[in-house]
Write a protein that holds these residues in place. Structure first.
Motif, PDB file in Angstrom:
ATOM      1  N   ILE A   1      -9.766  -8.303  -3.142  1.00 34.66           N
ATOM      2  CA  ILE A   1      -8.349  -8.527  -2.827  1.00 34.66           C
ATOM      3  C   ILE A   1      -7.767  -7.455  -1.908  1.00 34.66           C
ATOM      4  O   ILE A   1      -6.554  -7.357  -1.759  1.00 34.66           O
ATOM      5  CB  ILE A   1      -7.490  -8.644  -4.113  1.00 34.66           C
ATOM      6  N   HIS A   2      -8.620  -6.666  -1.228  1.00 38.37           N
ATOM      7  CA  HIS A   2      -8.084  -5.538  -0.453  1.00 38.37           C
ATOM      8  C   HIS A   2      -7.147  -6.002   0.673  1.00 38.37           C
ATOM      9  O   HIS A   2      -6.219  -5.305   1.023  1.00 38.37           O
ATOM     10  CB  HIS A   2      -9.205  -4.659   0.104  1.00 38.37           C
ATOM     11  N   ASP A   3      -7.393  -7.197   1.222  1.00 40.89           N
ATOM     12  CA  ASP A   3      -6.548  -7.667   2.320  1.00 40.89           C
ATOM     13  C   ASP A   3      -5.491  -8.680   1.875  1.00 40.89           C
ATOM     14  O   ASP A   3      -4.998  -9.484   2.669  1.00 40.89           O
ATOM     15  CB  ASP A   3      -7.401  -8.269   3.443  1.00 40.89           C
ATOM     16  N   LEU A   4      -5.176  -8.622   0.601  1.00 40.75           N
ATOM     17  CA  LEU A   4      -4.114  -9.440   0.024  1.00 40.75           C
ATOM     18  C   LEU A   4      -2.875  -9.472   0.914  1.00 40.75           C
ATOM     19  O   LEU A   4      -2.254 -10.508   1.123  1.00 40.75           O
ATOM     20  CB  LEU A   4      -3.750  -8.809  -1.320  1.00 40.75           C
ATOM     21  N   GLY A   5      -2.522  -8.307   1.459  1.00 39.20           N
ATOM     22  CA  GLY A   5      -1.324  -8.190   2.292  1.00 39.20           C
ATOM     23  C   GLY A   5      -1.357  -9.134   3.483  1.00 39.20           C
ATOM     24  O   GLY A   5      -0.322  -9.635   3.923  1.00 39.20           O
ATOM     25  N   LYS A   6      -2.546  -9.382   4.015  1.00 35.69           N
ATOM     26  CA  LYS A   6      -2.646 -10.284   5.154  1.00 35.69           C
ATOM     27  C   LYS A   6      -2.320 -11.718   4.759  1.00 35.69           C
ATOM     28  O   LYS A   6      -1.701 -12.466   5.511  1.00 35.69           O
ATOM     29  CB  LYS A   6      -4.059 -10.235   5.736  1.00 35.69           C
ATOM     30  N   ILE A   7      -2.749 -12.098   3.566  1.00 36.90           N
ATOM     31  CA  ILE A   7      -2.464 -13.455   3.093  1.00 36.90           C
ATOM     32  C   ILE A   7      -0.959 -13.621   2.895  1.00 36.90           C
ATOM     33  O   ILE A   7      -0.380 -14.643   3.235  1.00 36.90           O
ATOM     34  CB  ILE A   7      -3.189 -13.746   1.764  1.00 36.90           C
TER      35      ILE A   7
ATOM     36  N   TYR B   1      -4.331   1.740  -0.165  1.00 38.20           N
ATOM     37  CA  TYR B   1      -4.795   2.818   0.717  1.00 38.20           C
ATOM     38  C   TYR B   1      -6.156   2.535   1.342  1.00 38.20           C
ATOM     39  O   TYR B   1      -6.860   3.462   1.697  1.00 38.20           O
ATOM     40  CB  TYR B   1      -4.835   4.138  -0.071  1.00 38.20           C
ATOM     41  N   HIS B   2      -6.510   1.269   1.507  1.00 36.73           N
ATOM     42  CA  HIS B   2      -7.879   1.046   1.995  1.00 36.73           C
ATOM     43  C   HIS B   2      -8.074   1.480   3.441  1.00 36.73           C
ATOM     44  O   HIS B   2      -9.200   1.647   3.882  1.00 36.73           O
ATOM     45  CB  HIS B   2      -8.358  -0.394   1.750  1.00 36.73           C
ATOM     46  N   HIS B   3      -6.984   1.700   4.175  1.00 35.11           N
ATOM     47  CA  HIS B   3      -7.139   2.239   5.531  1.00 35.11           C
ATOM     48  C   HIS B   3      -6.855   3.745   5.610  1.00 35.11           C
ATOM     49  O   HIS B   3      -7.033   4.355   6.648  1.00 35.11           O
ATOM     50  CB  HIS B   3      -6.241   1.483   6.520  1.00 35.11           C
ATOM     51  N   LYS B   4      -6.363   4.333   4.514  1.00 32.33           N
ATOM     52  CA  LYS B   4      -6.149   5.791   4.473  1.00 32.33           C
ATOM     53  C   LYS B   4      -6.452   6.296   3.061  1.00 32.33           C
ATOM     54  O   LYS B   4      -5.563   6.800   2.360  1.00 32.33           O
ATOM     55  CB  LYS B   4      -4.718   6.137   4.902  1.00 32.33           C
TER      56      LYS B   4
ATOM     57  N   GLY C   1       2.418  -1.906   6.936  1.00 31.65           N
ATOM     58  CA  GLY C   1       1.051  -2.407   7.106  1.00 31.65           C
ATOM     59  C   GLY C   1       0.622  -3.312   5.962  1.00 31.65           C
ATOM     60  O   GLY C   1       1.246  -3.312   4.899  1.00 31.65           O
ATOM     61  N   HIS C   2      -0.468  -4.067   6.181  1.00 33.52           N
ATOM     62  CA  HIS C   2      -0.877  -5.022   5.139  1.00 33.52           C
ATOM     63  C   HIS C   2      -1.369  -4.333   3.869  1.00 33.52           C
ATOM     64  O   HIS C   2      -1.325  -4.914   2.789  1.00 33.52           O
ATOM     65  CB  HIS C   2      -1.919  -6.020   5.682  1.00 33.52           C
ATOM     66  N   GLY C   3      -1.832  -3.091   4.007  1.00 29.70           N
ATOM     67  CA  GLY C   3      -2.259  -2.361   2.819  1.00 29.70           C
ATOM     68  C   GLY C   3      -1.100  -2.148   1.862  1.00 29.70           C
ATOM     69  O   GLY C   3      -1.184  -2.436   0.659  1.00 29.70           O
TER      70      GLY C   3
ATOM     71  N   SER D   1     -16.588  -0.161   2.619  1.00 24.38           N
ATOM     72  CA  SER D   1     -17.115  -1.533   2.532  1.00 24.38           C
ATOM     73  C   SER D   1     -16.437  -2.449   3.547  1.00 24.38           C
ATOM     74  O   SER D   1     -17.070  -3.328   4.129  1.00 24.38           O
ATOM     75  CB  SER D   1     -16.912  -2.097   1.124  1.00 24.38           C
ATOM     76  N   ASP D   2     -15.141  -2.237   3.740  1.00 26.67           N
ATOM     77  CA  ASP D   2     -14.384  -2.996   4.742  1.00 26.67           C
ATOM     78  C   ASP D   2     -14.997  -2.749   6.127  1.00 26.67           C
ATOM     79  O   ASP D   2     -15.206  -3.679   6.915  1.00 26.67           O
ATOM     80  CB  ASP D   2     -12.916  -2.543   4.688  1.00 26.67           C
ATOM     81  N   ILE D   3     -15.313  -1.496   6.399  1.00 25.22           N
ATOM     82  CA  ILE D   3     -15.945  -1.141   7.674  1.00 25.22           C
ATOM     83  C   ILE D   3     -17.324  -1.802   7.785  1.00 25.22           C
ATOM     84  O   ILE D   3     -17.659  -2.423   8.795  1.00 25.22           O
ATOM     85  CB  ILE D   3     -16.090   0.396   7.789  1.00 25.22           C
TER      86      ILE D   3
HETATM   87 FE   LIG Z   1      -7.374  -4.159   5.855  1.00 23.88          FE
END
Ligand SMILES: [Fe+2]
Ligand SMILES: [Fe+2]
Lengths: 113, 281
Positions: B136-142, B201-204, B177-179, B221-223
Motif C-alpha cells: 500500500i506504499h503508493d496509496l496516495g496515488k490512488i 516516508y517511502h521517498h524520505k 506528495g503522495h507519500g 523495494s520501490d526502487i
Molecule cells: Fe511512491
C-alpha cells in the motif's frame, strides 16, 4: 530460463524447473529434455505452464534482449551518478543476459571485453 | 488549490469506496484483550465474499507461505492482525485499482514481493507486515487519482513529458506528495505506525519518526521494482536512493544477485496471480 504455456512447448526444449500440475504434483524433473511423447503426457495431466532453459520463445509484444537492455538504461537515466544504483543496473543487465543466453555466454562476454 | 484545501478534501473522501463496516467492529474486538484469532476469524468468515478475497491475497505469492492457508483464523495467526486488517481495509481500493490502473496494481504487488524478500533476509519479526506496507506504499496515488482526477492527469503527463519524478510535480502543483497523502489516509483508518510511517516516508525514509528500517526496506523495494521494470508506478524513472537508508539495509553484490533471481521467480508467479484475477473478473 523462460516460463511458457505448455502449448508452446517443442521437442528439444529442456526443463529449467520441475513440471508440475496446478495441484502441485511433480510429473517431470528439472533438466529433462522434452520430446513429443512427454509433451503430450504433460498436457494430458493438466500441466499449464512450464519453465524451460534459455529463452526459446519470443512472446507477442515481448522485447528483444537488446531492446530490454535499452529500456533498462532509460529507466535509470535520472540516477546515473549514483554508484549504488549503477551497480544495481549492471547486475540487472547481467541477469537479463543470463536469462536469455545462459551463464556461459555472459562469461565469454566478460572475457571478450 | 492550496495544501490546506487539499487536506480538507482528502479528509472526507467521497469517491473512494467506504470502509467496510466490519472494520470498525473488528477494531472494537481487537481492543478487547481476551479476543482470540479463532473468534476474530469467525466474524470475518461470516462475510463470504470478503473471506474468499482475503484468502486469495494471503495465499498469493508475495507472502510466499509454503502451505496453503485455508481459514481466516489461521491467516490471523500466521500473518498477524495488522496484516489482515490492512488487507480488509484496502481490499475494495485494490479492486478499484485493478480495474482502473493495472500498472500501479502490479507495481504495488511487485513492491510487496520485494519487501518480503528483503525483510525475511534481515530477519525482521513479521516480514508479512513489511510486505503489506509495500503493497500500500503508493496509496496516495490512488487517492489522488480518484479525488483529484484532473490534477492527477496533469501531474502524470508532466512527469512523463518533462522527464520528472511524479512526487516533485505533485509538490509543485498541489503542495503535497503522495507519500504524505497515503500516510494521512492510513492514519485515518487507524493502521498502526509500523505501516503508516513507511507509507508516509517511502521517498524520505530517514525522516520517519520511527520504524526507519521498515521505511528503508519499502524505499529500496520501490526502487528495485521500478529498476526491474515490473508494473507502472506513474512515471517510468528509477527514484533516487537515500544513502543513509541504504546504509541501514546495505546488501552486498552477491546478496543483491540472489535477491534479483528470487524476485524474478516471484514476479512470474505474480503474473499468474494477476492473470487469474483478470480471468475471474
Ligand atoms: Fe511512491
Ligand atoms: Fe512506488
Amino acid at each position: 530460463m523462460q516460463r511458457i504455456p505448455i502449448k508452446l512447448a517443442k521437442e528439444g526444449m529442456v526443463l529449467a524447473k520441475d513440471a508440475v500440475t496446478p495441484e502441485g504434483q511433480v510429473l517431470c524433473g528439472v533438466d529433462t529434455s522434452l520430446n513429443e511423447e512427454l509433451i503430450a503426457r504433460l498436457k494430458r495431466q493438466g500441466v499449464l505452464v512450464i519453465s524451460v532453459q534459455g529463452h526459446p520463445v519470443r512472446m507477442p509484444g515481448e522485447l528483444s534482449l537488446s531492446e530490454k537492455l535499452k529500456e533498462l538504461d532509460k529507466r535509470f537515466s535520472k540516477v546515473q551518478n549514483d554508484p549504488v544504483l549503477r551497480a544495481l543496473k549492471h547486475l540487472l543487465g547481467e541477469h537479463l543476459v543470463v536469462e536469455e543466453k545462459g551463464a556461459e555466454f555472459l562469461e565469454k562476454l566478460k572475457k571478450g571485453s | 488549490m492550496d495544501k490546506a484545501e487539499i487536506k480538507k478534501r482528502l479528509n472526507d473522501i467521497q469517491s473512494l469506496p467506504t470502509l467496510p463496516p466490519i472494520v470498525s467492529k473488528l477494531n472494537e474486538m481487537v481492543a478487547d484483550e481476551e479476543i482470540t484469532a479463532v473468534k476474530l476469524g469467525k466474524v470475518i468468515e461470516k462475510d463470504q465474499v470478503l473471506t474468499s478475497k482475503l484468502l486469495k491475497m494471503v495465499n498469493s505469492s508475495f507472502f510466499g507461505f509454503p502451505q496453503r492457508i485455508s481459514t481466516v483464523s489461521n491467516a490471523i495467526v500466521l500473518l498477524g492482525f495488522n496484516v489482515i486488517k490492512t488487507l480488509i481495509v484496502t481490499s475494495s481500493i485494490f479492486e478499484v485499482m485493478q480495474a482502473s490502473d493495472v500498472g500501479l496494481f502490479e507495481h504495488s504487488l511487485g513492491c510487496a514481493a520485494a519487501c518480503g524478500i528483503i525483510a525475511k533476509r534481515r530477519q525482521i519479526k513479521n516480514p508479512e507486515e513489511v510486505s503489506t506496507a509495500g503493497l500500500i506504499h503508493d496509496l496516495g496515488k490512488i487517492v489522488l487519482r480518484s479525488e483529484l482526477p484532473e490534477e492527477y492527469e496533469a501531474i502524470v503527463t508532466e512527469a512523463r513529458e518533462k522527464g520528472r519524478y511524479m512526487r516533485e510535480v505533485e509538490k509543485e502543483r498541489i503542495g503535497i506528495g503522495h507519500g504524505e497523502i497515503g500516510g494521512m489516509l492510513a492514519r485515518q483508518w487507524n493502521l498502526p505506525e509500523r505501516l503508516v510511517f513507511p507509507i508516509e516516508y517511502h521517498h524520505k525514509p530517514e525522516q520517519a519518526p520511527d520504524f526507519k528500517e521498515i521505511a528503508a526496506i519499502v524505499h529500496f523495494s520501490d526502487i528495485l521494482i521500478r529498476a526491474v521494470g515490473f508494473g507502472n508506478g506513474g512515471d517510468p524513472w528509477v527514484p533516487a536512493l537515500d544513502h543513509n537508508a541504504w546504509e541501514r539495509i546495505k546488501l552486498t553484490k552477491s546478496q543483491m544477485k540472489e535477491i534479483i533471481a528470487e524476485l524474478d521467480e516471484k514476479l512470474l508467479e505474480l503474473q499468474d496471480f494477476t492473470l487469474e484475477i483478470k480471468v475471474e473478473g
